[in-house]
Design an enzyme around this catalytic site. Structure first.
Site, PDB file in Angstrom:
ATOM      1  N   HIS B  62       0.853  -1.204   0.000  1.00  0.00           N
ATOM      2  CA  HIS B  62       0.000   0.000   0.000  1.00  0.00           C
ATOM      3  C   HIS B  62       0.880   1.242   0.000  1.00  0.00           C
ATOM      4  O   HIS B  62       2.096   1.153   0.215  1.00  0.00           O
ATOM      5  CB  HIS B  62      -0.956  -0.010   1.198  1.00  0.00           C
ATOM      6  CG  HIS B  62      -0.294   0.059   2.536  1.00  0.00           C
ATOM      7  ND1 HIS B  62       0.552  -0.935   3.015  1.00  0.00           N
ATOM      8  CD2 HIS B  62      -0.340   1.006   3.516  1.00  0.00           C
ATOM      9  CE1 HIS B  62       0.969  -0.614   4.224  1.00  0.00           C
ATOM     10  NE2 HIS B  62       0.461   0.572   4.549  1.00  0.00           N
ATOM     11  N   HIS B  64       1.538   3.852   1.859  1.00  0.00           N
ATOM     12  CA  HIS B  64       2.006   4.622   3.011  1.00  0.00           C
ATOM     13  C   HIS B  64       3.527   4.678   2.931  1.00  0.00           C
ATOM     14  O   HIS B  64       4.172   3.702   2.518  1.00  0.00           O
ATOM     15  CB  HIS B  64       1.548   3.978   4.324  1.00  0.00           C
ATOM     16  CG  HIS B  64       0.139   4.327   4.695  1.00  0.00           C
ATOM     17  ND1 HIS B  64      -0.621   3.575   5.568  1.00  0.00           N
ATOM     18  CD2 HIS B  64      -0.651   5.369   4.308  1.00  0.00           C
ATOM     19  CE1 HIS B  64      -1.818   4.135   5.712  1.00  0.00           C
ATOM     20  NE2 HIS B  64      -1.854   5.211   4.949  1.00  0.00           N
ATOM     21  N   ASP B  66       5.997   4.442   4.889  1.00  0.00           N
ATOM     22  CA  ASP B  66       6.885   3.465   5.541  1.00  0.00           C
ATOM     23  C   ASP B  66       6.906   2.133   4.793  1.00  0.00           C
ATOM     24  O   ASP B  66       7.644   1.216   5.176  1.00  0.00           O
ATOM     25  CB  ASP B  66       6.495   3.256   7.016  1.00  0.00           C
ATOM     26  CG  ASP B  66       5.072   2.781   7.195  1.00  0.00           C
ATOM     27  OD1 ASP B  66       4.169   3.283   6.486  1.00  0.00           O
ATOM     28  OD2 ASP B  66       4.835   1.907   8.045  1.00  0.00           O
ATOM     29  N   HIS B  67       6.131   2.037   3.709  1.00  0.00           N
ATOM     30  CA  HIS B  67       6.144   0.818   2.894  1.00  0.00           C
ATOM     31  C   HIS B  67       6.679   1.070   1.480  1.00  0.00           C
ATOM     32  O   HIS B  67       6.856   0.115   0.717  1.00  0.00           O
ATOM     33  CB  HIS B  67       4.752   0.203   2.827  1.00  0.00           C
ATOM     34  CG  HIS B  67       4.309  -0.355   4.132  1.00  0.00           C
ATOM     35  ND1 HIS B  67       4.276  -1.705   4.400  1.00  0.00           N
ATOM     36  CD2 HIS B  67       3.922   0.266   5.273  1.00  0.00           C
ATOM     37  CE1 HIS B  67       3.868  -1.896   5.650  1.00  0.00           C
ATOM     38  NE2 HIS B  67       3.652  -0.711   6.202  1.00  0.00           N
ATOM     39  N   HIS B 142      -7.050  -2.137   5.777  1.00  0.00           N
ATOM     40  CA  HIS B 142      -6.227  -1.068   6.345  1.00  0.00           C
ATOM     41  C   HIS B 142      -6.903   0.282   6.079  1.00  0.00           C
ATOM     42  O   HIS B 142      -7.993   0.327   5.500  1.00  0.00           O
ATOM     43  CB  HIS B 142      -4.826  -1.142   5.727  1.00  0.00           C
ATOM     44  CG  HIS B 142      -3.795  -0.317   6.432  1.00  0.00           C
ATOM     45  ND1 HIS B 142      -3.708  -0.234   7.799  1.00  0.00           N
ATOM     46  CD2 HIS B 142      -2.794   0.465   5.942  1.00  0.00           C
ATOM     47  CE1 HIS B 142      -2.692   0.567   8.118  1.00  0.00           C
ATOM     48  NE2 HIS B 142      -2.134   1.005   7.013  1.00  0.00           N
ATOM     49  N   ASP B 212      -0.318  -4.012   5.815  1.00  0.00           N
ATOM     50  CA  ASP B 212      -0.881  -3.734   7.130  1.00  0.00           C
ATOM     51  C   ASP B 212      -2.371  -4.089   7.108  1.00  0.00           C
ATOM     52  O   ASP B 212      -3.022  -3.870   6.093  1.00  0.00           O
ATOM     53  CB  ASP B 212      -0.727  -2.258   7.465  1.00  0.00           C
ATOM     54  CG  ASP B 212       0.725  -1.822   7.548  1.00  0.00           C
ATOM     55  OD1 ASP B 212       1.618  -2.643   7.440  1.00  0.00           O
ATOM     56  OD2 ASP B 212       0.957  -0.606   7.683  1.00  0.00           O
ATOM     57  N   HIS B 270       6.542  -5.383  11.857  1.00  0.00           N
ATOM     58  CA  HIS B 270       5.864  -4.076  11.781  1.00  0.00           C
ATOM     59  C   HIS B 270       5.521  -3.576  13.190  1.00  0.00           C
ATOM     60  O   HIS B 270       4.425  -3.094  13.472  1.00  0.00           O
ATOM     61  CB  HIS B 270       4.591  -4.162  10.927  1.00  0.00           C
ATOM     62  CG  HIS B 270       4.096  -2.822  10.464  1.00  0.00           C
ATOM     63  ND1 HIS B 270       3.182  -2.081  11.179  1.00  0.00           N
ATOM     64  CD2 HIS B 270       4.400  -2.086   9.376  1.00  0.00           C
ATOM     65  CE1 HIS B 270       2.927  -0.955  10.531  1.00  0.00           C
ATOM     66  NE2 HIS B 270       3.657  -0.927   9.435  1.00  0.00           N
TER      67      HIS B 270
END
Lengths: 307, 307
Positions: B62, B64, B66-67, B142, B212, B270
């Site tokens: 996805h 975001h 941090d990914h 998520h 997530d 995570h």
């Protein structure tokens, strides 16, 4: 007042297992300024004990990824960390557009303001100023519009000589007036020139960050007399031809800039990943400018007060 | 054939001095696939001895930061490293737009093609397939459209029993036919059923990456029987309410998914930066699913061949 530079990254674009791309923190009297923001800068800040929430402003030299890809994750995390005050970002165009699309795709819920201030990369001028500091843009010669930054501490206020205070029995009001630079008239009518009562505690200090760039005598002039000079040395003198084509500098070119600028000390960095031995690069610089040091990650370079 | 997962990052968005955000490499028979690409992923690859040029494809769960914030510097560096073959990126929309603006501002001279393949996050379907592997999207729950990924090794080819080859004096042609699954007619007219000549060398293996997400029984069904399951555990069971609101899972929820999926082994990661002791989180999982391990950065989880 403390004045120091903490090295967070010293490598050029290609990563190595240990080195990070360009990023530094200038600390003037516990006010922190981030200079360039290569990938991983937020983690490097934490590793060096610098709370990212304390950053007053960010200065980006140019829009190559190895100098700014760490800025966007940092901005995102500052929101999670509870930042609510604006973050000032000084960078060449089109950083504004780049921040806008990050806002669109990644920061729709950012709880603080990110303020972009355009830095003109062809002018030598003050891009930021406060009570203690002036930050000047220094035009550089790279493949894209690039500015170095000159951090100039403002002249410290006058101190009043303790012994003169006693001898003349100066009142608080008179001491304050003397600090302002005024002459003092005593009760007996005698006038004491300010210069006899006060002294400058130390000379204003300066730090210059010059990366990325070809050799520039003009840049050297613009940072003349600087106490501490960071100059990129992506390549050894043996790679002078390659360096020129890539818009970068060699060890000897950096040393010549330090010499021409009559800098007190030189730090070199932005090393190509091909070099394992940075001491060999420093040695090349020292043949021209002996007071050369390597921008080792985590190292803090202090600029001491001097009279 | 080797089948393993190397952990490059196990933390959630807020960085810590040591932990990196989500990123893993799936290695099937020396073909490497990157799964999520948090900041610093290119450096983490090098640290783990994985040449970024060997990556066959990238799968992003996805959008975001941090990914995926590590993907953009990685793409830039691959150009410097001499990549000329296309890089396939599987990710939800609008990754295509995001790649376009990076192309515009940072990659005007990228010497290879970056191919985006849209992943639909509401369907369970094959997003990529080759001779040895199927990669399935697994819809997750998520705050933004998110897909997990199920890596399913294809059934290995039949082996022909050496002893049977001798006993029946099979020719090369007959052996090849047997490998294809055909019955074999001997010169004397006798027909030997394929099942008497061949055997499956080992069972096809699988790995599922679920991050997530909130707890999803549906996702558990879709990865049923998986050999190795990675499931996010951002929070301890004590934070169940908070986890729900953030679109994340707790330790016990991850363990229940592993139990429901009848996974052979669970890896958790995570982690929220608030947890210093990941063993305590693993212990919570083990109360429901004993075969739980921590996704320690640098650790390689092997899925062995079994008959």
């Amino acid at each position: 007042m403390s004045f120091s530079v903490t090295i967070l990254g010293n490598s050029s674009a290609k990563p190595t297992p240990k080195a990070h791309p360009s990023a530094q923190v200038v600390n003037l009297n516990e006010q922190y300024y981030l200079v360039d923001a290569g990938e991983g800068v937020q983690q490097q800040l934490i590793r060096r004990g610098i709370n990212p929430l304390r950053l007053r402003a960010v200065f980006i030299s140019h829009l190559h990824g190895d100098h700014c890809f760490g800025l966007f994750p940092l901005i995102a995390t500052l929101g999670l960390e509870g930042k609510r005050t604006p973050l000032d970002i000084y960078a060449p165009a089109p950083m504004g557009e780049i921040l806008d699309y990050h806002r669109k795709y990644f920061w729709d819920d950012l709880p603080y303001e990110v303020k972009w201030h355009e830095v003109r990369t062809t002018e030598h001028y003050i891009v930021m100023e406060n009570n203690t500091l002036e930050v000047w843009a220094v035009p550089l010669r790279h493949r894209v519009p690039t500015a170095g930054y000159l951090f100039k501490e403002k002249e410290p206020g006058l101190n009043v000589d303790k012994f003169k205070i006693e001898r003349y029995g100066l009142s608080i009001a008179q001491i304050v007036a003397a600090k302002r630079g005024e002459d003092i008239t005593l009760d007996n009518g005698e006038v004491i020139p300010n210069s006899m009562l006060t002294y400058k505690p130390y000379n204003a200090r300066s730090y210059a960050y010059l990366s990325d760039t070809n050799y520039s005598a003009k840049a050297a002039e613009r940072v003349h007399g600087v106490d501490l000079l960071y100059h990129e040395t992506t390549y050894s003198d043996k790679e002078a031809q390659w360096a020129k084509g890539r818009g970068h500098s060699t060890t000897l070119q950096a040393a010549r800039v330090a010499q021409l600028a009559e800098a007190k000390r030189l730090i070199i960095g932005h090393f190509s990943s091909r070099y394992k031995d940075h001491n060999a690069l420093a040695e090349e610089c020292r043949t021209i400018f002996p007071n050369t040091d390597i921008a080792i990650e985590g190292e803090i370079f202090y600029i001491e007060e001097q009279r």
